[in-house]
Design an enzyme around this catalytic site. Structure first.
Site, PDB file in Angstrom:
ATOM      1  CD  GLU A 295      35.251  47.231  38.340  1.00  0.00           C
ATOM      2  OE1 GLU A 295      35.198  47.130  39.600  1.00  0.00           O
ATOM      3  OE2 GLU A 295      35.899  46.471  37.622  1.00  0.00           O
ATOM      4  CB  CYS A 329      36.890  43.708  40.622  1.00  0.00           C
ATOM      5  SG  CYS A 329      36.289  43.718  38.936  1.00  0.00           S
TER       6      CYS A 329
END
Length: 523
Positions: A295, A329
């Site tokens: 990720e 993020c």
């Protein structure tokens, strides 16, 4: 550990703490006071049952008060990393044979202990990573959720064939089971130093793997607290090994090691791509293709059309951009607004941003420090770039305090191709662009190499349907902020350069740590 064959209750998300309640506020203050009495201690490596102290240390400091040392953590060498991987290999031979339900019980017990000490875990993050109370509380709640959720999933996958039911064939008994991969390297980020660390590590071990946890060098103490918790609940030594160290020295060594079966990583695009490249090379003696679960970054955005609730949209843009100083993020660092409501949205966002008070996180200010000096300097450089690429609306520089404080900054009138609209800044910087209509706004949103989260604000159902189909990201939200994914509710992971779309907290996540084995027996 004795297995418990009683029915496990259905999964429920851990509730967030309401700190407007005086009792909860007092409990957090007491937890912070307790943690402050423990600052500055030394923490060893965990290699199997051994606690290893090294001369070379990682010194963790409070980014909001850089004179305050959180802890001194022993730093692994390649020799110690090799010792850890051999320990994990030998432990895997017994751990893989432990029944899934028994493995799951360690997670459930750890989740309950963390729940009992919730504020204490949050207090460590407040001081070590610069989160405010709500952000830290959500992080701890998510760590609890991950352990609870993955425990139940491990049991479901082992005891049922509901995931991939097989077609019946007379005369044969055919079964599909999920077996563990082997030894994995878990590399969690500093921005969710408890939740993602716990989630990645426990997903791997509850699936029957053993792991080496290499935490971020800015937040190694909270990672140690998690590893110590797993030891406390009786997890066998060697299942989780704790080896903080240099990415260039230890991280690369483990990624390229022939006995590493998988790498689970959360962090920047650049490091994620490096791990993917290194893992793709076959080392001498390696007999498998390594699996990379990554990720990575995001340049997430919120699109607002002229039918939207503008107050709700402005509030969501501000919260998405500046929650935890934009160091997520999933942070909404871009906003694309249709021109007929553009000026109004810019004004509303500016007003909300100016209200964000900056200060020490243990005193629970809305805006706190960024994580370290490197981030601080990088973000300030981007702010200077933004001043050339757009119109500075508010913020635009350093903020006062004995730490890495930066003013929440908003740029308007930014071109869609500008650097502050295209590159991940990972700080409290928001770029706003104007679109002639909602279709152009969606096209501008999609014009990025990333594809993690996004949001679309509109009251027009036909436009919403188009956005649901055309906005290209792993997690798309309608009429709400683009941060705040909940385990089991919003499986999380993105497209393109945002990673492998692993969907953490989802019903197929554990499969990434397993391999499917078909057995067929003639009757």
């Amino acid at each position: 550990m004795t297995t418990n064959q009683t029915t496990i209750a259905p999964f429920k998300n851990e509730p967030f703490t309401d700190f407007t309640q005086e009792d909860n506020k007092k409990a957090m203050q007491e937890a912070l006071a307790k943690v402050k009495q423990e600052l500055g201690k030394e923490y060893p490596l965990h290699i199997g049952a051994d606690k290893v102290t090294t001369e070379d240390k990682i010194v963790s400091i409070n980014p909001g008060n850089i004179d305050q040392v959180i802890g001194r953590v022993s730093k692994a060498t390649q020799e110690l990393a090799e010792r850890a991987i051999q320990t994990a290999l030998s432990t895997f031979e017994t751990w893989k044979r432990v029944p899934s339900r028994e493995r799951a019980e360690y997670l459930l017990k750890a989740a309950e202990l963390m729940r009992q000490r919730k504020h204490e875990f949050s207090a460590w993050m407040i001081l070590e990573s610069g989160k405010n109370w709500a952000e830290a509380d959500a992080d701890t709640a998510e760590a609890i959720d991950f352990m609870e959720f993955y425990a139940r999933e491990a049991i479901r996958l082992s005891e049922t064939n509901t995931h991939q039911p097989l077609t019946k064939l007379d005369g044969e008994d055919n079964r599909l089971t999920y077996i563990p991969l082997g030894v994995g390297v878990v590399i969690p980020p500093w921005n969710f130093p408890l939740a993602i660390c716990a989630g990645m590590a426990t997903a791997a071990v509850v699936s029957g793997n053993t792991v080496l946890v290499k935490p971020a060098s800015t937040t190694p103490v909270i990672a140690h607290k998690f590893v110590a918790l797993m030891e406390e609940v009786g997890l066998p030594a060697g299942v989780i090994n704790y080896i903080p160290g240099s990415g260039a020295e230890v991280g690369d060594y483990l990624t390229t090691h022939p006995k590493t079966r998988f790498v689970s990583f959360t962090g920047s695009k650049e490091i994620g791509l490096r791990i993917n490249r290194l893992a793709a090379e076959t080392a001498e003696g390696q007999i498998w293709i390594k699996r990379v679960i990554a990720e990575m970054g995001g340049k997430d955005g919120i699109v607002v059309d002229e039918t939207a609730d503008l107050d709700a949209a402005a509030a969501a843009i501000t919260a998405s951009a500046f929650g935890f100083q934009g160091q997520k993020c999933s942070a909404g660092s871009r906003a694309v607004i249709v021109e007929s409501v553009y000026d109004e949205i810019v004004e509303k966002v500016a007003e909300l941003t100016k209200k964000l008070e900056i200060g020490l996180q243990d005193e629970n200010y809305a805006a706190g420090p960024v994580i370290d000096e490197n981030s601080y300097n990088k973000i300030l450089e981007y702010i200077e770039i933004g001043k050339k690429e757009g119109r500075l609306v508010t913020g635009g520089g350093k903020a006062e305090g004995n730490g890495y404080y930066i003013q929440p900054t908003v740029f308007a009138d930014v071109d869609g191709k500008a650097r502050v609209m295209q590159e991940e800044i990972f700080g409290p910087v928001l770029a706003i662009a104007k679109a002639k209509d909602w279709k152009e706004a969606i096209a501008m949103y999609n014009d990025t190499e990333f594809g993690l989260t996004g949001a679309f604000f509109s009251k027009d159902e036909s436009r919403i349907e188009t956005a649901l189909q055309d906005m290209h990201c792993g997690n798309l939200y309608i009429n709400r902020k683009c941060t705040g994914a909940l385990v089991g509710v919003h499986p999380f992971g993105g497209f393109n350069m945002s990673g492998t779309d692993s969907k953490a907290g989802g019903y197929d996540y554990l499969l990434l740590f397993t391999q499917a084995k078909l057995t067929s027996r003639k009757l």
